[in-house]
Design an enzyme around this catalytic site. Structure first.
Site, PDB file in Angstrom:
ATOM      1  N   CYS A  77       0.821  -1.213   0.000  1.00  0.00           N
ATOM      2  CA  CYS A  77       0.000   0.000   0.000  1.00  0.00           C
ATOM      3  C   CYS A  77       0.853   1.259   0.000  1.00  0.00           C
ATOM      4  CB  CYS A  77      -0.956   0.010   1.186  1.00  0.00           C
ATOM      5  SG  CYS A  77      -0.173  -0.251   2.805  1.00  0.00           S
ATOM      6  N   HIS A 182      -2.254   1.151   7.109  1.00  0.00           N
ATOM      7  CA  HIS A 182      -2.510   1.245   5.675  1.00  0.00           C
ATOM      8  C   HIS A 182      -2.114   2.631   5.171  1.00  0.00           C
ATOM      9  CE1 HIS A 182      -4.226  -0.074   1.924  1.00  0.00           C
ATOM     10  NE2 HIS A 182      -5.089   0.926   1.888  1.00  0.00           N
ATOM     11  N   ASP A 200      -8.640   4.332  -1.791  1.00  0.00           N
ATOM     12  CA  ASP A 200      -8.041   3.153  -1.175  1.00  0.00           C
ATOM     13  C   ASP A 200      -7.211   2.370  -2.185  1.00  0.00           C
ATOM     14  OD1 ASP A 200      -7.588   0.706   0.291  1.00  0.00           O
ATOM     15  OD2 ASP A 200      -9.241   1.323   1.587  1.00  0.00           O
TER      16      ASP A 200
END
Length: 277
Positions: A77, A182, A200
């Protein structure tokens, strides 16, 4: 002839023995968003985005959306968010990606960790900072260092521009999502509801979503077990942008085009290399 020979096949001892089925690997197709987060593609999410755009708080969205890439590994990520932002800023990596093309891709960005460790554990806040500083001008603010008001001010500032972006390093758990640490970039801000659009990077897990700014700020505060320090956020712009994000003042919100111009500092030392495969 024995009696068993005349029995139907279904009644024979051999045929009645259960056949063991091959184990099925556990897998998932996305998670359901918590009720207080709004899916970007829902009717409510589209309404929030349209109003954000009309209010001038989604100026960088199209640059990011045009370069959106789902992370290539579950723990990528950080590199994925950075690659997305660098491509949105049109930063030339100076090295080839594939063929003759120069382009940022998450698997071409590595930290001080080995490839196997990176795939298993991702990168930390400091590693993201050092990696990003190799390619762009970056200001890092840990959750405990920035006030709630400062976070909102910075968020409002970056969503009014297309030459600087915000990447969050947050705890999913605080937002009611599964998992914990994240990274993802911010795509827009809706002033009336005080909700921000998080693009996201793990699109296979959650869609992009709008979340309350106060909740987002709270998600920056938990301590990362690996480092013993809180998470936070990054402001990323081009090396040659002339923006001094350390001197960002609240008055700049009303006139985002009047960013302060300063002499560019030297490229940070000790930055991690690019991995070209």
């Amino acid at each position: 002839m024995s009696s068993t020979a005349s029995l139907p096949v279904a009644d024979s001892p051999v045929a009645s023995t259960p056949v063991a089925e091959a184990p099925t690997a556990l897998s998932y197709y996305r998670r359901e968003l918590p009720a207080d987060l709004v899916s970007f593609t829902s009717a409510a999410g589209r309404k929030l985005f349209k109003e954000s755009l009309n209010e001038g708080y989604a100026e960088g969205y199209f640059n990011l959306a045009g370069n959106f890439t789902v992370q290539s590994e579950p723990a990528y990520c950080g590199p994925s968010s950075l690659a997305m932002v660098l491509n949105a800023l049109e930063v030339d990596p100076g090295r080839t990606w594939k063929g003759v093309w120069r382009w940022y891709s998450d698997e071409l960005l590595e930290s001080c960790r080995t490839e196997s460790d990176l795939k298993a554990n991702g990168i930390t806040f400091d590693q993201f900072m050092c990696l990003a500083s190799s390619h762009a001008r970056v200001v890092a603010k840990r959750g405990a260092q920035a006030t709630r008001e400062e976070f909102l001010r910075d968020l409002m500032y970056v969503t009014q521009r297309d030459d600087v972006f915000m990447v969050l390093s947050f705890s999913r758990r605080v937002l009611g999502q599964t998992g914990d640490g994240h990274f993802s970039p911010i795509g827009a801000y809706h002033p009336e509801s005080r909700m921000a659009l998080v693009l996201d990077s793990a699109r296979y897990k959650y869609p992009s979503w709008f979340g309350d700014v106060d909740m987002l700020y709270d998600s920056l505060q938990p301590v990362d077990k690996e480092t013993g320090l809180p998470r936070g956020y990054f402001l990323v712009s081009r090396m040659d942008s002339g923006l001094d994000l350390n001197l960002l003042e609240p008055s700049a919100l009303s006139r985002p085009e009047d960013g302060a111009t300063v002499d560019l500092s030297e490229r940070p030392s000790g930055a991690f290399p690019i991995k070209i495969s």
